[in-house]
Scaffold this motif. Structure first.
Motif, PDB file in Angstrom:
ATOM      1  N   GLU A   1      -6.264 -17.074  21.772  1.00  0.00           N
ATOM      2  CA  GLU A   1      -7.223 -15.972  21.889  1.00  0.00           C
ATOM      3  C   GLU A   1      -6.511 -14.616  21.789  1.00  0.00           C
TER       4      GLU A   1
ATOM      5  N   THR B   1      -4.862 -13.965  18.162  1.00  0.00           N
ATOM      6  CA  THR B   1      -5.726 -13.866  16.995  1.00  0.00           C
ATOM      7  C   THR B   1      -6.158 -12.420  16.735  1.00  0.00           C
TER       8      THR B   1
ATOM      9  N   PRO C   1      -8.486  -9.466  14.793  1.00  0.00           N
ATOM     10  CA  PRO C   1      -9.914  -9.407  14.449  1.00  0.00           C
ATOM     11  C   PRO C   1     -10.222  -9.984  13.072  1.00  0.00           C
ATOM     12  N   GLU C   2      -9.312  -9.757  12.103  1.00  0.00           N
ATOM     13  CA  GLU C   2      -9.560 -10.249  10.740  1.00  0.00           C
ATOM     14  C   GLU C   2      -9.583 -11.780  10.681  1.00  0.00           C
ATOM     15  N   GLN C   3      -8.859 -12.440  11.618  1.00  0.00           N
ATOM     16  CA  GLN C   3      -8.751 -13.905  11.589  1.00  0.00           C
ATOM     17  C   GLN C   3      -9.678 -14.579  12.605  1.00  0.00           C
ATOM     18  N   ARG C   4     -10.416 -13.779  13.385  1.00  0.00           N
ATOM     19  CA  ARG C   4     -11.201 -14.336  14.486  1.00  0.00           C
ATOM     20  C   ARG C   4     -12.186 -15.411  14.016  1.00  0.00           C
ATOM     21  N   SER C   5     -12.924 -15.131  12.990  1.00  0.00           N
ATOM     22  CA  SER C   5     -13.955 -16.069  12.524  1.00  0.00           C
ATOM     23  C   SER C   5     -13.343 -17.373  12.040  1.00  0.00           C
ATOM     24  N   ALA C   6     -12.273 -17.279  11.240  1.00  0.00           N
ATOM     25  CA  ALA C   6     -11.628 -18.479  10.701  1.00  0.00           C
ATOM     26  C   ALA C   6     -11.037 -19.332  11.827  1.00  0.00           C
TER      27      ALA C   6
ATOM     28  N   SER D   1     -12.007 -19.394  15.036  1.00  0.00           N
ATOM     29  CA  SER D   1     -13.098 -19.989  15.832  1.00  0.00           C
ATOM     30  C   SER D   1     -13.691 -21.195  15.129  1.00  0.00           C
ATOM     31  N   ASP D   2     -13.910 -21.076  13.819  1.00  0.00           N
ATOM     32  CA  ASP D   2     -14.461 -22.203  13.058  1.00  0.00           C
ATOM     33  C   ASP D   2     -13.523 -23.410  13.107  1.00  0.00           C
ATOM     34  N   TYR D   3     -12.228 -23.135  12.984  1.00  0.00           N
ATOM     35  CA  TYR D   3     -11.260 -24.237  12.984  1.00  0.00           C
ATOM     36  C   TYR D   3     -11.195 -24.896  14.364  1.00  0.00           C
TER      37      TYR D   3
ATOM     38  N   THR E   1      -3.260 -17.220  12.666  1.00  0.00           N
ATOM     39  CA  THR E   1      -3.918 -16.437  13.722  1.00  0.00           C
ATOM     40  C   THR E   1      -3.856 -14.933  13.435  1.00  0.00           C
TER      41      THR E   1
END
Length: 830
Positions: free
Chosen positions: A278, A281, A283-288, A290-292, A318
């Motif tokens: 957490e 990570t 901000p640019e990688q947050r979505s990827a 979380s999905d993983y 991350t």
């Protein structure tokens, strides 16, 4: 003119043990033949044998018979060898099936379980076992599970029990936590529902404290396969714990068995559930990320730990970085499914040049690869100039001041270097994890803890044990434990301050029950201690344990831990529960598949016993093949056992009244030789659990006696010795039939109180030997020589054989070899 038809011969009744089995069981009970006597007078050497107790599912199936009849035979044999034998039985009576039955059938688990026990006890009696039922243990009875709770409290005092939040396997169908060992291919081993991870407060037993000791099997006669399985499960690794740091200064600890490759660490990989993900990570990688993480939560550990090189490597960057402490290089931090929080530290240093998974990962995501170990071949690159992958130990390269360190000392020198700089230390780690014993079920031992707002988790005072499992349980279709809603059970005063508290609603893993049951058999009704110390000093540890190899990494590991813990709290003077272990195989259906009701291939032993007798079934199960291998049931094959018993009965019953003159001639000497040989061979077989070959030898013995029963030798003392020997050798295998034969022979009750027959090597020795004669490795004749013939005499007889001589004619013998008692080989040329 007509003639009257000849009167039909009266039909001979087929011999069947069913005619007398109940009679002899009643006689054994009346005589208290198998009553446990811990202090016999005069004293005898002790032999404590235990076979794994069953779960009371309702009926004994043929698999139970396969597990129980052979060890019963072995125990009976030890008794005849002069041992004071204790061979008890009980029931592993807590567990999910009873609770599931309560939900599905509306029967209370206690009622369902005790009815099943009554039926299974009856079936075991019909088997002719020598269990003393006064020593029985039933784990769902308060007199037993009180001591589970007592052990919990002792372990708590000793620092062996503790409570912690942990990522655990959760079965949504059973509504309970599962141990790692109970998850098979990502599914619950009981109901096959897909399981997943969740965080829960759990109670644990600190089995890892004993990891090193659990790797030691000195003095144990255990199968190598079991020891290997346990060693692999414990998973001892030597290496170094090294501290990396994020750019923000947070420590990331890794454990590596190859600290000599640290300079080749070009990126790090964290478990998706690692607590630093957490923070790392961006901000640019947050979505990827979380999905993983969501994707990974749906995978089982088996899938995530797969070493299949064909499996596509997945992962997500991350956006964060760490600093490699050995060279201060800035390296990216990724997450990937092949790293788990439950193994190691949940973080790895990735050395793609020398780790196959890291190599594949780096190639897929374009990460740098730096070789730091010279390969054994010396060639870092292939002819095309491409870097070769290897994981050899070798001379360190590209490794700062340790460059040039030879491979045989590279690991130890690197650890010294790390420790001197305070960035790492040598360490031994284990794959083994502490034993989570909390279960969110009703039908188990209540955990003796009361939660108080002021004092936290408070142990129930020992004088208040047992904490009784309430019988007024209301089961819900959801599978949730009724204890969560039983106010009378839950509400209890705090033992420290007396304020209202709440009992722990979890119950103990049922493997706790089976971790010490072998000790409770000695004093099953003792209300003062779990095991009587005087009896323990006389009878423990268990001399022989038998059961399935499927329990190698659960029950057998847990009971070893329990024994060591009991030793350390002063209850026992030894650290291993079972001196000898033997694993039987599995009996399959006639279709060569595992027996199951759904396949319709289950064999009902009650029907077989009713038709053919328990002894017929016992013998057939032991004759199927090597006991440690198992095999398929064969309905046709059991007829062979019937014929064997019929012929044995003919030999005994038709000659029991014969005169027994003392005669010494060739016929009696030959009969005595056969008798003493079968005693010798049968003894060796039953000593090694080779029941199938023992029965084959008895069949051959009966065949010999059938050929001789109408000859003069059947009226001699040698014949009487042979028939009595037959009854005695049958006694462990077919106890009812042997008792009947002993009675027919006019011998006093009981055959099971007789000594095992002994053999005289001189009588058993053959007078002549059959020797194969080879010329240049090919058998050309067989010769008969005196058993005491010298090597020179045997060679002379071999060369004088007309069949051999023709292969020697015109040739030169260059070498003569005699293997005593077996063969002659003559090497010739020319």
């Amino acid at each position: 003119m007509t003639t009257a038809a000849a009167p039909a011969k009266p039909k001979r009744e087929r011999f069947s043990p069913t005619a007398f089995e109940q009679k002899w069981r009643d006689a054994w009970d009346a005589a208290k033949l198998y009553k446990f006597d811990p202090h016999p007078d005069p004293p005898k050497p002790k032999w404590y044998a235990v076979t794994m107790y069953p779960y009371p599912s309702g009926d004994l199936h043929i698999g139970h018979w396969y597990a129980m009849a052979p060890p019963d035979a072995a125990a009976r044999y030890r008794r005849m060898r002069g041992y004071n034998v204790f061979f008890p039985m009980g029931f592993d009576a807590f567990g999910l099936p009873a609770e599931n039955a309560a939900i599905k059938r509306g029967a209370h688990p206690y009622t369902w379980t005790m009815a099943n026990i009554e039926n299974m006890r009856r079936q075991m009696r019909s088997m002719g076992t020598m269990f003393d039922w006064d020593q029985e243990v039933i784990t769902c009875q308060p007199e037993y599970y009180k001591w589970n709770q007592w052990f919990f409290l002792q372990f708590l005092k000793a620092g062996l029990a503790y409570r912690a939040e942990a990522s655990v396997w959760w079965c949504p169908s059973c509504q309970t936590v599962l141990a790692n060992e109970q998850v098979v291919d990502g599914r619950c081993e009981r109901c096959e529902t897909e399981v997943y991870r969740r965080e829960l407060e759990q109670w644990f037993f600190n089995i890892v404290r004993y990891a090193e000791e659990l790797l030691n099997y000195d003095g144990l006669d255990w199968p190598e396969r079991v020891k290997t399985m346990q060693r692999n499960w414990i998973g001892r690794s030597e290496g170094a714990r090294v501290t990396f740091k994020t750019e923000a200064g947070d420590a990331i600890e890794v454990f590596t068995t190859r600290p000599d490759t640290l300079w080749g660490a070009t990126f790090m990989v964290l478990a998706p559930e690692h607590p630093l993900v957490e923070k790392l990570t961006t901000p640019e990688q947050r979505s990827a990320v979380s999905d993983y993480q969501a994707h990974t939560r749906r995978q089982s550990e088996i899938e995530r730990l797969s070493t299949d090189i064909e499996k596509e490597k997945t992962g997500v960057f991350t956006g964060g970085y760490a600093i490699n402490p050995v060279n201060n290089e800035r390296i990216p931090v990724w997450i990937a499914d092949y790293v788990l929080m439950t193994y190691g530290t949940g973080a790895i240093m990735a050395v793609p040049a020398h780790d196959e998974r890291d190599w594949a990962f780096a190639h897929k995501f374009g990460l740098p690869i730096v070789p730091v170990i010279e390969p054994a071949s010396g060639d870092l690159y292939d002819p095309d100039g491409n870097l070769r992958f290897h994981h050899d130990y070798g001379t360190m390269i590209n490794s700062g001041e340790l460059t040039g360190t030879p491979g045989d000392v590279a690991v130890s020198k690197t650890i010294e270097w790390l420790q001197a700089r305070g960035i790492g230390t040598g360490e031994v780690t284990y794959r083994l994890r502490d034993w989570g014993v909390s279960r969110q079920r009703y039908w188990g031992t209540p955990i003796p803890i009361i939660y108080c707002d002021d004092h936290g988790a408070v142990p129930v005072p020992e004088e208040d044990l047992p904490v009784l499992l309430p019988l007024d349980a209301e089961f819900k279709p959801t599978g949730e434990s009724p204890l969560k809603y039983n106010e009378e059970f839950l509400n209890a005063p705090c033992p420290i301050c007396g304020k209202p508290g709440q009992r722990e609603s979890d119950t103990m893993d049922t493997f706790v029950d089976s971790s010490w049951y072998q000790y409770r058999y000695l004093s099953p009704h003792d209300d003062e201690l779990p095991v009587d110390p005087d009896l323990a000093s006389l009878w423990l540890p268990v001399d022989q344990y038998t059961g399935g190899i499927e329990h190698a990494t659960m029950h057998l590991m847990y009971t070893r831990f329990f024994t060591k813990a009991m030793r350390d709290i002063g209850l026992l003077s030894f650290g291993e529960p079972f001196t000898r272990l033997f694993n039987q195989g599995i009996i399959l259906g006639e279709d060569n598949e595992k027996m199951s009701k759904s396949r319709g291939n289950v064999i009902d032993p009650d029907d077989l016993v009713e038709r053919l007798g328990a002894d017929t079934v016992r013998l057939f199960l032991m004759f199927l093949g090597p006991w440690d291998q198992g095999g398929p049931w064969n309905s046709q094959g059991i007829a062979g056992i019937q014929r064997f018993l019929e012929r044995a009965n003919t030999v005994i019953s038709e000659t029991a009244g014969n005169a027994t003159a003392a005669v010494d001639d060739d016929a009696t000497r030959q009969l005595r030789r056969i008798t003493h040989q079968v005693i010798r061979d049968a003894t060796e077989d039953i000593d090694g659990f080779q029941f199938n070959t023992m029965i084959a030898e008895l069949m051959e013995f009966v065949n010999d006696l059938m050929r001789l029963k109408d000859t003069p030798v059947a009226h001699t003392a040698a014949w009487r010795e042979a028939t009595e020997t037959l009854a005695l050798l049958l006694a462990p295998l077919a106890p009812h039939t042997a008792e009947e034969f002993w009675h027919i022979l006019g011998k006093p009750f009981s055959v099971h109180q007789q000594a095992w027959p002994t053999w005289d090597p001189a009588i058993a020795a053959e007078e002549t030997l059959d020797i194969a004669v080879q010329v240049n490795g090919k058998v050309r004749d067989r010769i008969t020589v005196a058993a005491d013939a010298s090597e020179s005499d045997v060679l002379a007889i071999a060369k004088a054989s007309s069949k051999v001589a023709q292969w020697l004619d015109g040739k030169t013998i260059v070498r003569e070899m005699y293997v005593p008692g077996r063969l002659v080989n003559l090497a010739v040329k020319g």
